[in-house]
Design a protein around this motif. Structure first.
Motif, PDB file in Angstrom:
ATOM      1  N   ILE A  76     -87.648  -0.763  -3.793  1.00 13.80           N
ATOM      2  CA  ILE A  76     -87.475  -1.568  -2.586  1.00 13.80           C
ATOM      3  C   ILE A  76     -87.989  -0.710  -1.443  1.00 13.80           C
ATOM      4  CG2 ILE A  76     -85.850  -2.665  -1.017  1.00 13.80           C
ATOM      5  CD1 ILE A  76     -84.048  -3.242  -3.437  1.00 13.80           C
ATOM      6  N   LEU A  77     -89.090  -1.126  -0.847  1.00 11.93           N
ATOM      7  CA  LEU A  77     -89.700  -0.372   0.245  1.00 11.93           C
ATOM      8  C   LEU A  77     -88.921  -0.550   1.534  1.00 11.93           C
ATOM      9  CD1 LEU A  77     -93.392  -1.337  -0.569  1.00 11.93           C
ATOM     10  CD2 LEU A  77     -92.232   0.819  -1.119  1.00 11.93           C
ATOM     11  N   THR A  78     -88.478  -1.771   1.777  1.00 11.03           N
ATOM     12  CA  THR A  78     -87.634  -2.069   2.926  1.00 11.03           C
ATOM     13  C   THR A  78     -86.900  -3.365   2.649  1.00 11.03           C
ATOM     14  OG1 THR A  78     -87.541  -2.248   5.348  1.00 11.03           O
ATOM     15  CG2 THR A  78     -89.414  -3.330   4.245  1.00 11.03           C
ATOM     16  N   ILE A  79     -85.713  -3.458   3.207  1.00  8.51           N
ATOM     17  CA  ILE A  79     -84.904  -4.659   3.052  1.00  8.51           C
ATOM     18  C   ILE A  79     -83.960  -4.721   4.244  1.00  8.51           C
ATOM     19  CG2 ILE A  79     -83.241  -3.429   1.601  1.00  8.51           C
ATOM     20  CD1 ILE A  79     -82.775  -6.088   0.088  1.00  8.51           C
ATOM     21  N   GLY A  80     -83.778  -5.915   4.786  1.00  7.39           N
ATOM     22  CA  GLY A  80     -82.875  -6.028   5.921  1.00  7.39           C
ATOM     23  C   GLY A  80     -82.487  -7.467   6.205  1.00  7.39           C
ATOM     24  N   VAL A  81     -81.348  -7.591   6.858  1.00  8.27           N
ATOM     25  CA  VAL A  81     -80.825  -8.879   7.304  1.00  8.27           C
ATOM     26  C   VAL A  81     -80.640  -8.778   8.812  1.00  8.27           C
ATOM     27  CG1 VAL A  81     -78.860 -10.473   7.166  1.00  8.27           C
ATOM     28  CG2 VAL A  81     -79.699  -9.334   5.103  1.00  8.27           C
ATOM     29  N   THR A  82     -81.051  -9.803   9.535  1.00  9.84           N
ATOM     30  CA  THR A  82     -80.923  -9.782  10.995  1.00  9.84           C
ATOM     31  C   THR A  82     -79.452  -9.681  11.391  1.00  9.84           C
ATOM     32  OG1 THR A  82     -80.882 -12.190  11.162  1.00  9.84           O
ATOM     33  CG2 THR A  82     -83.043 -11.126  11.328  1.00  9.84           C
ATOM     34  N   PRO A  83     -79.164  -9.048  12.523  1.00  5.70           N
ATOM     35  CA  PRO A  83     -77.768  -8.861  12.933  1.00  5.70           C
ATOM     36  C   PRO A  83     -76.953 -10.157  12.992  1.00  5.70           C
ATOM     37  CG  PRO A  83     -79.182  -7.475  14.253  1.00  5.70           C
ATOM     38  CD  PRO A  83     -80.089  -8.354  13.422  1.00  5.70           C
ATOM     39  N   THR A  84     -77.539 -11.233  13.453  1.00  5.41           N
ATOM     40  CA  THR A  84     -76.791 -12.497  13.580  1.00  5.41           C
ATOM     41  C   THR A  84     -76.514 -13.158  12.230  1.00  5.41           C
ATOM     42  OG1 THR A  84     -78.823 -13.749  13.949  1.00  5.41           O
ATOM     43  CG2 THR A  84     -77.655 -12.953  15.906  1.00  5.41           C
ATOM     44  N   ALA A  85     -77.217 -12.744  11.175  1.00  5.36           N
ATOM     45  CA  ALA A  85     -77.031 -13.345   9.850  1.00  5.36           C
ATOM     46  C   ALA A  85     -76.182 -12.482   8.923  1.00  5.36           C
ATOM     47  CB  ALA A  85     -78.389 -13.616   9.215  1.00  5.36           C
ATOM     48  N   ARG A  86     -75.756 -11.328   9.387  1.00  2.00           N
ATOM     49  CA  ARG A  86     -74.971 -10.429   8.534  1.00  2.00           C
ATOM     50  C   ARG A  86     -73.583 -10.999   8.270  1.00  2.00           C
ATOM     51  NH1 ARG A  86     -77.305  -5.193  11.694  1.00  2.00           N
ATOM     52  NH2 ARG A  86     -79.391  -5.379  10.769  1.00  2.00           N
ATOM     53  N   GLY A  87     -73.022 -10.599   7.138  1.00  2.00           N
ATOM     54  CA  GLY A  87     -71.682 -11.042   6.787  1.00  2.00           C
ATOM     55  C   GLY A  87     -71.627 -12.390   6.100  1.00  2.00           C
ATOM     56  N   ARG A  88     -72.781 -12.919   5.700  1.00  2.00           N
ATOM     57  CA  ARG A  88     -72.835 -14.230   5.042  1.00  2.00           C
ATOM     58  C   ARG A  88     -73.297 -14.144   3.585  1.00  2.00           C
ATOM     59  NH1 ARG A  88     -76.422 -17.279   9.480  1.00  2.00           N
ATOM     60  NH2 ARG A  88     -76.988 -18.469   7.637  1.00  2.00           N
ATOM     61  N   GLY A  89     -73.363 -12.935   3.029  1.00  2.00           N
ATOM     62  CA  GLY A  89     -73.782 -12.770   1.644  1.00  2.00           C
ATOM     63  C   GLY A  89     -75.276 -12.660   1.458  1.00  2.00           C
ATOM     64  N   LEU A  90     -76.009 -12.656   2.546  1.00  2.00           N
ATOM     65  CA  LEU A  90     -77.469 -12.625   2.466  1.00  2.00           C
ATOM     66  C   LEU A  90     -77.992 -11.295   1.931  1.00  2.00           C
ATOM     67  CD1 LEU A  90     -79.285 -14.984   3.318  1.00  2.00           C
ATOM     68  CD2 LEU A  90     -79.825 -13.699   5.361  1.00  2.00           C
ATOM     69  N   GLY A  91     -77.367 -10.188   2.326  1.00  2.00           N
ATOM     70  CA  GLY A  91     -77.792  -8.882   1.840  1.00  2.00           C
ATOM     71  C   GLY A  91     -77.662  -8.778   0.332  1.00  2.00           C
ATOM     72  N   THR A  92     -76.557  -9.262  -0.192  1.00  2.00           N
ATOM     73  CA  THR A  92     -76.348  -9.263  -1.639  1.00  2.00           C
ATOM     74  C   THR A  92     -77.391 -10.141  -2.324  1.00  2.00           C
ATOM     75  OG1 THR A  92     -73.991  -8.865  -1.364  1.00  2.00           O
ATOM     76  CG2 THR A  92     -74.699  -9.810  -3.473  1.00  2.00           C
ATOM     77  N   ALA A  93     -77.612 -11.328  -1.792  1.00  2.00           N
ATOM     78  CA  ALA A  93     -78.577 -12.248  -2.398  1.00  2.00           C
ATOM     79  C   ALA A  93     -80.001 -11.705  -2.321  1.00  2.00           C
ATOM     80  CB  ALA A  93     -78.496 -13.617  -1.721  1.00  2.00           C
ATOM     81  N   LEU A  94     -80.350 -11.091  -1.199  1.00  3.02           N
ATOM     82  CA  LEU A  94     -81.694 -10.535  -1.040  1.00  3.02           C
ATOM     83  C   LEU A  94     -81.887  -9.343  -1.982  1.00  3.02           C
ATOM     84  CD1 LEU A  94     -84.189 -11.189   0.644  1.00  3.02           C
ATOM     85  CD2 LEU A  94     -83.272  -9.738   2.453  1.00  3.02           C
ATOM     86  N   THR A  95     -80.857  -8.527  -2.128  1.00  2.70           N
ATOM     87  CA  THR A  95     -80.935  -7.401  -3.067  1.00  2.70           C
ATOM     88  C   THR A  95     -81.092  -7.922  -4.492  1.00  2.70           C
ATOM     89  OG1 THR A  95     -79.589  -6.039  -1.585  1.00  2.70           O
ATOM     90  CG2 THR A  95     -79.766  -5.317  -3.879  1.00  2.70           C
ATOM     91  N   GLN A  96     -80.330  -8.948  -4.861  1.00  2.00           N
ATOM     92  CA  GLN A  96     -80.464  -9.522  -6.198  1.00  2.00           C
ATOM     93  C   GLN A  96     -81.849 -10.136  -6.399  1.00  2.00           C
ATOM     94  OE1 GLN A  96     -78.305  -9.241  -8.868  1.00  2.00           O
ATOM     95  NE2 GLN A  96     -80.098 -10.033  -9.960  1.00  2.00           N
ATOM     96  N   ALA A  97     -82.398 -10.745  -5.360  1.00  2.77           N
ATOM     97  CA  ALA A  97     -83.755 -11.299  -5.462  1.00  2.77           C
ATOM     98  C   ALA A  97     -84.769 -10.184  -5.713  1.00  2.77           C
ATOM     99  CB  ALA A  97     -84.100 -12.082  -4.200  1.00  2.77           C
TER     100      ALA A  97
END
Length: 162
Positions: A76-97
């Motif tokens: 993974i070269l880079t991965i991130g979730v915008t501050p306003t979208a954090r806390g909604r499970g997106l980081g976990t889903a993006l990591t799994q993707a």
């Protein structure tokens, strides 16, 4: 009611969008290095084995990732979730993707570096199956200070792609 979001592959023509999302995700110089330019992202996406993912809802992009696979290893070269979208499970889903993308590309292992001081990211990666396998002293310069990176690894199971 929460807005539905999804993750999809991004193409090189979306490098400007990916760079804008990256800038939002990594705006805090005490947590991350400088954001990547659209040109840097486009250049990476032009290399063999590089894939981009974008998380979005009906209105806007919410996160992004770049992953590179070489033979049987991916990073993974880079991965991130915008501050306003954090806390909604997106980081976990993006990591799994990213894990799924690596598996589809034939990788047996997926690596990433994370700042030793980035406790939220370290918790996310631990929860998604990554384990420390190394440490790189002074890898990042955050807030004007050298910070070590932890090298993390996760075994990828091609049979477990969802």
């Amino acid at each position: 009611m929460a807005t539905a979001w999804w993750i999809r592959p991004a193409s090189a023509v979306e490098a400007e969008v990916l760079a804008a999302v990256h800038a939002l995700c990594f705006a805090d110089p005490d947590v991350a290095g400088p954001p990547w330019s659209a040109q840097a992202i486009a250049d990476l996406m032009g290399l063999p084995g590089v894939a981009a993912l974008i998380a979005q809802d009906e209105q806007e992009p919410l996160g992004m990732a770049l992953i590179r696979t070489v033979v049987d290893e991916a990073e993974i070269l880079t991965i991130g979730v915008t501050p306003t979208a954090r806390g909604r499970g997106l980081g976990t889903a993006l990591t799994q993707a990213c894990v799924d993308t690596a598996a589809t590309a034939g990788a047996a292992a997926l690596y990433l570096e994370v700042a030793e001081t980035n406790a939220p990211a370290r918790r996310l990666y631990a929860a998604t199956g990554f384990e420390p396998v190394g440490r790189r002293a002074n890898y990042y310069h955050l807030g004007g200070q050298p910070v070590a990176a932890l090298l993390l690894r996760r075994v990828v199971d091609a049979n477990a792609v969802v």
